[in-house]
Design an enzyme around this catalytic site. Sequence first.
Site, mmCIF file in Angstrom:
data_model
loop_
_atom_site.group_PDB
_atom_site.id
_atom_site.type_symbol
_atom_site.label_atom_id
_atom_site.label_comp_id
_atom_site.label_asym_id
_atom_site.label_seq_id
_atom_site.Cartn_x
_atom_site.Cartn_y
_atom_site.Cartn_z
ATOM 1 N N TYR A 289 -4.421 -9.674 2.330
ATOM 2 C CA TYR A 289 -4.623 -8.257 2.667
ATOM 3 C C TYR A 289 -4.441 -8.110 4.177
ATOM 4 O O TYR A 289 -5.293 -8.546 4.954
ATOM 5 C CB TYR A 289 -6.015 -7.799 2.255
ATOM 6 C CG TYR A 289 -6.208 -7.688 0.758
ATOM 7 C CD1 TYR A 289 -5.667 -6.616 0.048
ATOM 8 C CD2 TYR A 289 -6.933 -8.639 0.060
ATOM 9 C CE1 TYR A 289 -5.846 -6.507 -1.325
ATOM 10 C CE2 TYR A 289 -7.117 -8.538 -1.311
ATOM 11 C CZ TYR A 289 -6.577 -7.465 -1.995
ATOM 12 O OH TYR A 289 -6.761 -7.354 -3.351
ATOM 13 N N ASP B 267 0.839 -1.193 0.000
ATOM 14 C CA ASP B 267 0.000 0.000 0.000
ATOM 15 C C ASP B 267 0.875 1.244 0.000
ATOM 16 O O ASP B 267 2.052 1.196 0.361
ATOM 17 C CB ASP B 267 -0.896 0.005 1.243
ATOM 18 C CG ASP B 267 -1.964 -1.077 1.158
ATOM 19 O OD1 ASP B 267 -2.441 -1.348 0.044
ATOM 20 O OD2 ASP B 267 -2.302 -1.658 2.211
ATOM 21 N N TYR C 19 5.330 -9.505 6.994
ATOM 22 C CA TYR C 19 4.834 -8.164 7.300
ATOM 23 C C TYR C 19 5.035 -7.839 8.771
ATOM 24 O O TYR C 19 5.007 -8.732 9.617
ATOM 25 C CB TYR C 19 3.322 -8.076 7.027
ATOM 26 C CG TYR C 19 2.937 -8.219 5.580
ATOM 27 C CD1 TYR C 19 2.912 -7.110 4.744
ATOM 28 C CD2 TYR C 19 2.578 -9.460 5.059
ATOM 29 C CE1 TYR C 19 2.528 -7.233 3.419
ATOM 30 C CE2 TYR C 19 2.206 -9.589 3.728
ATOM 31 C CZ TYR C 19 2.176 -8.475 2.914
ATOM 32 O OH TYR C 19 1.805 -8.601 1.602
#
Length: 441
Positions: A403, A264, A331
């Site tokens: 996501y 993002d 992440y």
Amino acid sequence: MQQALRMLEEYPLCDHCLGRQFALLGHGIENDARGKSMKLALVLSAHADSLSRIKGGKRILEILASNGFSKEAQEILQIMKKHTSSKNAEQACFLCKGKFNNIESLVERALHLLEAYEYGTFLVGIELPTASEECEDEFKARFEVHYGESMRNEFGRLTGKRIVEHNKKAVEFLKPEIVVLVNPFAETVKLQVNPLFVAGRYRKLARGIPQSKWFCSNCRGRGCEKCSWTGKMYSESVEELIGKILLDATGGLKTSFHASGREDIDARMLGTGRPFVIEVTRPQKRFLDLAKLKQNVNSYGKGKIEVSNLKFADKDLVRRLKKGESTQKEYRVLIEFENRIVAKDLKLLKERLANGVISQKTPVRVLHRRADLTRERYIYEVGVKKLSPKKAELILRCQGGLYVKELVTGDEGRTTPSVSGILENKAKPMKLDVLSVNMGD
Ligand SMILES: [Zn+2]
Ligand SMILES: [Zn+2]
């Protein structure tokens, strides 16, 4: 020899076009030498016949002098004072219309065009009028040519050979860097300069930078007040930061950026970086010093982006990057909770998320541009750390395509399980970083 004579009886043929009908006979001879030799042999036997007053000798010499463009036959007839007609002096070869005589000037033009480019390999492509190819096909069928070669082949081979003599480059059939497109009949030469691909990994060190150029939603790139006439939502992107330096180095027209997924805008891309390939259209230079290129990109993008592992690549790698769902990603996300969290919450999160499958409907925030699908993504490993009564850090290693923001919020029930859902405590992702993208190579 009888077959060759029958052809010449009916049509004017230059040395190339006669020799080409017998191209598979003999080795290491070009078609023009082959055709010239056949004509000469016919001249000699016809001369002998006419000296012995054998019927037909003179007629054959006349055919060779006119349709065969044979200087030798013309000279013999002159000496015999029998060469009277010059009716065929103006005519051109039936098949090539004399275009083989122009190869030298086409080669010169090709070399001139090529001078503007750096390249190691090339290929010649021949464009012929359909009518000429059909004419040759009919000719071959009519005279039952079994040992012939096509005109396209001969033009391509001769032009390629002559170019190599000057540029000393390699002819490459599968992935030439430049294709020289020659149309001998229209007498045109064009270059098709194939793109240059440079692969590497990028790190994004600052938040607020999109991966690719993002057009202004108001004007769609034309430029308006809202975007200060830039046509863009963000002044720069990873693509543009790398592309600018690459265009400077190559003199190319434009770049296209391909990466293995995207983070993002507000997420950083850390660790060893994300694999990408950048494609430069019509590069003038392609012998790049990649170490220097890396230095230039990194100093231009200082504090924003950084590249490493630069390599030359090809289109196959773009294809592999695009279907990179088999990649593993890591992440780190900073989460803020509505209510306080305790140690057993962290334990519960780890238990429920690690080695588990997350089911995600397309997030609400991207629904306007993506199809509404349900996808399942695997989480391999989870680490959780409490930072303050209402804040925690979550580190995940998962399958590409998950996501992460929605994994935290639950996206109104569209992602299950989720951090919010498991703890029944509203969770918000504050900062997101991609720590690694592993393509398995
Ligand atoms: Zn010809
Ligand atoms: Zn605008």
